[in-house]
Each structure stands twice: as C-alpha cells, then as structure tokens.
Design a protein around this motif. Structure first.
Motif, PDB file in Angstrom:
ATOM      1  N   PHE A   1       0.833  -1.202   0.000  1.00 18.33           N
ATOM      2  CA  PHE A   1       0.000   0.000   0.000  1.00 18.33           C
ATOM      3  C   PHE A   1       0.869   1.255   0.000  1.00 18.33           C
ATOM      4  O   PHE A   1       0.633   2.192  -0.761  1.00 18.33           O
ATOM      5  CB  PHE A   1      -0.922   0.018   1.216  1.00 18.33           C
ATOM      6  CG  PHE A   1      -1.568   1.366   1.455  1.00 18.33           C
ATOM      7  CD1 PHE A   1      -2.694   1.735   0.746  1.00 18.33           C
ATOM      8  CD2 PHE A   1      -1.015   2.271   2.355  1.00 18.33           C
ATOM      9  CE1 PHE A   1      -3.276   2.986   0.948  1.00 18.33           C
ATOM     10  CE2 PHE A   1      -1.577   3.520   2.558  1.00 18.33           C
ATOM     11  CZ  PHE A   1      -2.725   3.868   1.852  1.00 18.33           C
ATOM     12  N   TYR A   2       1.885   1.287   0.859  1.00 15.96           N
ATOM     13  CA  TYR A   2       2.715   2.485   0.974  1.00 15.96           C
ATOM     14  C   TYR A   2       3.576   2.697  -0.263  1.00 15.96           C
ATOM     15  O   TYR A   2       3.782   3.842  -0.681  1.00 15.96           O
ATOM     16  CB  TYR A   2       3.581   2.399   2.233  1.00 15.96           C
ATOM     17  CG  TYR A   2       2.756   2.490   3.494  1.00 15.96           C
ATOM     18  CD1 TYR A   2       2.232   3.705   3.917  1.00 15.96           C
ATOM     19  CD2 TYR A   2       2.452   1.355   4.228  1.00 15.96           C
ATOM     20  CE1 TYR A   2       1.452   3.794   5.047  1.00 15.96           C
ATOM     21  CE2 TYR A   2       1.668   1.436   5.368  1.00 15.96           C
ATOM     22  CZ  TYR A   2       1.166   2.654   5.768  1.00 15.96           C
ATOM     23  OH  TYR A   2       0.380   2.743   6.879  1.00 15.96           O
ATOM     24  N   ARG A   3       4.047   1.629  -0.847  1.00 15.34           N
ATOM     25  CA  ARG A   3       4.840   1.790  -2.064  1.00 15.34           C
ATOM     26  C   ARG A   3       3.976   2.356  -3.186  1.00 15.34           C
ATOM     27  O   ARG A   3       4.443   3.163  -3.990  1.00 15.34           O
ATOM     28  CB  ARG A   3       5.456   0.447  -2.479  1.00 15.34           C
ATOM     29  CG  ARG A   3       6.572  -0.032  -1.549  1.00 15.34           C
ATOM     30  CD  ARG A   3       7.444  -1.085  -2.231  1.00 15.34           C
ATOM     31  NE  ARG A   3       6.681  -2.303  -2.498  1.00 15.34           N
ATOM     32  CZ  ARG A   3       6.603  -3.335  -1.658  1.00 15.34           C
ATOM     33  NH1 ARG A   3       7.227  -3.272  -0.491  1.00 15.34           N
ATOM     34  NH2 ARG A   3       5.917  -4.418  -1.969  1.00 15.34           N
ATOM     35  N   GLY A   4       2.706   1.958  -3.236  1.00 16.22           N
ATOM     36  CA  GLY A   4       1.809   2.478  -4.258  1.00 16.22           C
ATOM     37  C   GLY A   4       1.317   3.874  -3.953  1.00 16.22           C
ATOM     38  O   GLY A   4       1.305   4.757  -4.823  1.00 16.22           O
ATOM     39  N   ALA A   5       0.931   4.129  -2.686  1.00 19.27           N
ATOM     40  CA  ALA A   5       0.352   5.421  -2.315  1.00 19.27           C
ATOM     41  C   ALA A   5       1.340   6.565  -2.453  1.00 19.27           C
ATOM     42  O   ALA A   5       0.960   7.702  -2.770  1.00 19.27           O
ATOM     43  CB  ALA A   5      -0.172   5.353  -0.887  1.00 19.27           C
ATOM     44  N   THR A   6       2.619   6.284  -2.239  1.00 18.98           N
ATOM     45  CA  THR A   6       3.632   7.349  -2.257  1.00 18.98           C
ATOM     46  C   THR A   6       4.146   7.672  -3.663  1.00 18.98           C
ATOM     47  O   THR A   6       5.055   8.491  -3.805  1.00 18.98           O
ATOM     48  CB  THR A   6       4.813   6.967  -1.350  1.00 18.98           C
ATOM     49  OG1 THR A   6       5.281   5.649  -1.707  1.00 18.98           O
ATOM     50  CG2 THR A   6       4.399   6.965   0.115  1.00 18.98           C
ATOM     51  N   THR A   7       3.585   7.055  -4.694  1.00 18.22           N
ATOM     52  CA  THR A   7       3.955   7.459  -6.057  1.00 18.22           C
ATOM     53  C   THR A   7       3.431   8.860  -6.361  1.00 18.22           C
ATOM     54  O   THR A   7       3.937   9.537  -7.248  1.00 18.22           O
ATOM     55  CB  THR A   7       3.414   6.464  -7.095  1.00 18.22           C
ATOM     56  OG1 THR A   7       1.996   6.344  -6.928  1.00 18.22           O
ATOM     57  CG2 THR A   7       4.066   5.101  -6.928  1.00 18.22           C
ATOM     58  N   ASP A   8       2.390   9.292  -5.666  1.00 17.42           N
ATOM     59  CA  ASP A   8       1.889  10.666  -5.733  1.00 17.42           C
ATOM     60  C   ASP A   8       2.000  11.243  -4.328  1.00 17.42           C
ATOM     61  O   ASP A   8       1.104  11.080  -3.502  1.00 17.42           O
ATOM     62  CB  ASP A   8       0.433  10.686  -6.217  1.00 17.42           C
ATOM     63  CG  ASP A   8      -0.107  12.102  -6.400  1.00 17.42           C
ATOM     64  OD1 ASP A   8       0.473  13.044  -5.815  1.00 17.42           O
ATOM     65  OD2 ASP A   8      -1.126  12.257  -7.101  1.00 17.42           O
ATOM     66  N   CYS A   9       3.110  11.906  -4.052  1.00 16.19           N
ATOM     67  CA  CYS A   9       3.409  12.336  -2.681  1.00 16.19           C
ATOM     68  C   CYS A   9       2.410  13.364  -2.162  1.00 16.19           C
ATOM     69  O   CYS A   9       2.011  13.317  -0.990  1.00 16.19           O
ATOM     70  CB  CYS A   9       4.832  12.893  -2.604  1.00 16.19           C
ATOM     71  SG  CYS A   9       6.111  11.615  -2.644  1.00 16.19           S
ATOM     72  N   ASP A  10       2.008  14.303  -2.996  1.00 14.95           N
ATOM     73  CA  ASP A  10       1.068  15.327  -2.536  1.00 14.95           C
ATOM     74  C   ASP A  10      -0.251  14.689  -2.107  1.00 14.95           C
ATOM     75  O   ASP A  10      -0.807  15.033  -1.055  1.00 14.95           O
ATOM     76  CB  ASP A  10       0.821  16.363  -3.636  1.00 14.95           C
ATOM     77  CG  ASP A  10       2.026  17.249  -3.872  1.00 14.95           C
ATOM     78  OD1 ASP A  10       2.885  17.339  -2.958  1.00 14.95           O
ATOM     79  OD2 ASP A  10       2.135  17.836  -4.965  1.00 14.95           O
ATOM     80  N   ALA A  11      -0.741  13.761  -2.910  1.00 13.19           N
ATOM     81  CA  ALA A  11      -1.992  13.082  -2.569  1.00 13.19           C
ATOM     82  C   ALA A  11      -1.813  12.223  -1.326  1.00 13.19           C
ATOM     83  O   ALA A  11      -2.695  12.173  -0.450  1.00 13.19           O
ATOM     84  CB  ALA A  11      -2.456  12.228  -3.747  1.00 13.19           C
TER      85      ALA A  11
END
Length: 433
Positions: free
Chosen positions: A100-110
């Motif tokens: 989840f974190y590897r995927g979610a952090t591809t868009d840091c602002d979001a």
C-alpha cells in the motif's frame, strides 16, 4: 393603498409590499444557506474550509474525528473495563501493507493530504522552535507512519535509522514514505541493531551526526523507537522544551548495585549468521570508567549544543570507546554524560540532581515490577494490558493514567495488542492541534 399587517399604521403600495416580501424570502434563504453550508463545513473537522477557518493547513482524515467521542470518554475513565463496548463503538480499520505504501507514495502530494500530514507550521511559536528526532525502527511500517504523522511538522527534521536486518519489504516501504518529505531522511549509516549491545547507541549517534549536518537549525533533539508515540502535541512539546531553558532532561540516577556488573566487566558480542547478535559477560574486569557512572535510559531530551559536544569532544569520545564493550550501554551513556560539568545543558553530579524516569520528561514507561496500588506506595498503577520484558504494552485501560503525565512521549505500543489505544492517541492529539 394597503395596510401592512406587520407594521400597523404604515401603508405600502402593492409593488412595495412585493419587494419587501421578496427581500424577506431572500434573507430567510440566505440564513438557510449559511447554516446548512457554511456552518456545517465549519463544524466538520474534515473539510478543507475548516482548515482555512482554523488555520489548519492540512486535511484531517474523518476517521480520527469519528474516534474522538469514544476516545475522549476513555481518557476521562468513563469506559474503564468496557473493552467489548469500546470495540462495538469504534469501526474496525483495514491493516495496510507494505505494498500500500509503495503504491500510495507514487503521488506524494496526494499521499500526504489523504494521510493527514501537517503541511505548514501551525503557529509562529512552533515555526521558530524546530525539533530534531532520531528514530530507530525495525518492524511495523504502519506503526512507523503513525508515529511520524503524530510528531510531524514541516519545520522539524527527522532522521530514520532502519535496522539493517529488518525485512527488505519493510525497508522499501519506509524509504517510500520518507521520499515524500524534504525534512525526513534515512540515516546515512545503518547498523544491525541487537538488544544489549553498543549498536543501539551507535544508531542514535549516526542520526545525531546526520541531524547536525541538516540545514534545519533545530533547538532540541528527542530520540524514539518504533514502539513510541507522543502524548503531547508539537505546540505542547515546544512550550515544555522552552521551560527547560537550555537544560537537558535525562533520566540520571545512582547506579543500582545489582547492575554494576554491566560496566565492571568486559562483554563480548557473539554474532550468528553475520546478522543476529547476543552479548555475554566475560571474567575480564574493565578499567575504571573515565567519568562518574550514572544509571538512566535510552531516551533523552537534549540541546543541539549537547549533541555537538558529544560528537566533537575528546573526553566524550574516550568515554564512548570505553563503553562499547559494556552491556546495555545506552542506559548509562547519556545519564553519565549529563552529569559532567563541561557538557552543555548538564546538571551537577550531586545526588540532589538525580532524575528518575518519572521526573524527566523524555519517556513515560510503565514498569510492571514497580506497579501496584499507588495509594500504598507503588510507583505505577497496575498494567491493564500485557507485559513484555517488565514493560507494560499500553492499552486503553492505561490511557487515563498516561494522559495525566507530563512526559512528551510514551512507550510501549503495539497494534497487535491494542490498536484502539493507538487510535485514541492519534485522535486526542489531532483534536488538540
């Protein structure tokens, strides 16, 4: 001509009356819109308009505010012993994975917005008093994120030390989170951390070195581990640190006789499979310590000048070298250094200046061996959760006591044991921002 029923004696034409009625309808509609839209958003802590009204430069995830009423009742002691009722009142949450974190952090602002990270200083006082954190972690990425989020402020700076032997998936997930922040970084030198050995102190020293090289002119340093959580907001921490007035706050007491062997004898580190290490005492007596010895804790609250002196002073470096073959050296290292008169922020070695874990502010720990009936002289109340290595893993039943203390952080927390306690820490602190 018509007589106005609302204003007796006043006469209006039909056209004027229509205009007045239209204005009245418009005013009622305006009031309706105000209370249903503006006031609703003002009372909704998750809305972006609330952020603007309150000066809160981040969206607060709704889940925290949903937890707040129950958590407030827990803190007040109104739900003591009612774990089933608490579990019924709070919705379960999904346990997030490393993926989840590897995927979610591809868009840091979001990622930062959705996960509720503060985007700008909440006050001028906090902005002008940055804090540094040394974070030595090894396991649960979700708990790491929760710790980081509850202490995170954009004016602060955070060094994250990853245990070299921690799982690769965990390390990748932590690095993904860290990559989204300019003021959070992984330590430039990593240790394989093992209980009882010098590696714990060295991990924090590595972070101290990196933090001094940071462009952030931080005032105080706090060190943490992966099972810590704050019990004060950043603003409350800043005010507490200002009250120290340049002094450190370190647990530093007389060394117990039954622990003298820790530094009186040479200890050897035994490494298994080049990764896991244990430590064993030998029969070889060590030379006398170069400075008086005091007993304390891993956890410290120290000034920038203290950290600089630790890394640069020759006398300190000699003491560090002398300590490397002792057992659990982090429990005497800082406690002893803070009683040396040449150390910035130190206190005298006299017994009048002894500080225990309960009179220093760095870390609250409930030690089971000293727990019992406080009205009959026990140091701590009984642990309401489980006990590991004589330390209470804090649960919801312990929170009323926890929040009455003056400490900045508390230990230990484990979501596998009591996730609701962690949720309540988050909800209470976010509501106090």
């Amino acid at each position: 001509m018509y007589t106005n029923a609302f204003l007796p004696g006043w006469k209006f034409s039909k056209r004027i009356k229509c205009v007045l009625l239209s204005l009245l309808v418009f005013f009622i509609a305006l009031v309706f819109v105000y209370f249903t839209c503006y006031k609703t958003s003002e009372l909704d802590p998750t809305s972006q308009s609330t952020a603007r009204i309150l000066g809160e430069p981040a969206r607060v995830p709704r889940e925290y505010w949903e937890d707040l009423p129950v958590c407030s009742a827990i803190i007040r002691g109104e739900l003591m012993g009612k774990k089933d009722e608490i579990a019924r009142l709070l919705r379960p949450r999904e346990r997030l994975s490393e993926e989840f974190y590897r995927g979610a952090t591809t868009d840091c602002d979001a990622y930062k917005d959705k996960r509720g990270f503060i985007a700008a200083p909440l006050s001028a006082e906090e902005r002008d008093f940055p804090i540094a954190y040394s974070m030595v972690i090894h396991g649960d990425v979700k708990l790491f994120e929760r710790l980081l989020r509850t202490i995170y402020q954009p004016q602060n700076v955070y060094c994250v030390h990853l245990d070299q032997k921690s799982p690769e998936a965990f390390q990748e997930a932590v690095r993904a989170i860290v990559s989204c922040f300019t003021n959070v970084f992984v330590a430039s030198k990593l240790e394989s951390v093992s209980w009882g050995t010098w590696s714990i102190a060295q991990a924090h020293l590595n972070c101290m070195d990196d933090l001094l090289k940071s462009p952030v002119e931080w005032k105080y340093l706090l060190n943490t581990c992966g099972s810590d959580l704050p019990i004060k907001t950043n603003a409350e921490m800043v005010r507490a640190l200002k009250l120290l007035n340049g002094q450190n706050s370190i647990y530093s007491d007389a060394f117990p006789d039954h622990n003298l062997h820790r530094w009186q004898y040479h200890h050897e580190v035994i490494t298994n499979n080049n990764v896991y290490s244990t430590i064993a005492r030998t029969d070889i007596r060590k030379t006398p310590p170069p400075i008086p010895m005091f007993y304390g804790s891993t956890y410290i609250v120290v000034t920038r000048e203290f950290v600089k002196h630790v890394l640069e002073d020759e006398e300190v470096q000699n003491f560090i070298e002398w300590s490397k073959d002792t057992i659990m050296p982090e429990e005497h290292l800082w406690a002893s250094l803070n009683r040396v008169s040449s150390m910035p922020g130190s206190v005298p070695a006299h017994s009048k200046y002894h500080r225990t874990d309960m009179t220093s502010i760095g870390r609250l720990v409930l030690w089971s061996g000293e727990a019992g009936d406080v009205t009959k002289g026990a140091a701590y109340p009984p642990c309401t959760s489980v006990i590991r290595r004589e330390v209470c893993v804090l649960g919801v039943g312990d929170l009323p006591w926890v929040f009455r203390q003056h400490h900045l952080m508390a230990n230990k927390f484990d979501p596998q044991v009591d996730d609701i306690a962690i949720r309540c820490i988050e909800a209470i602190l976010i509501s106090k921002r």
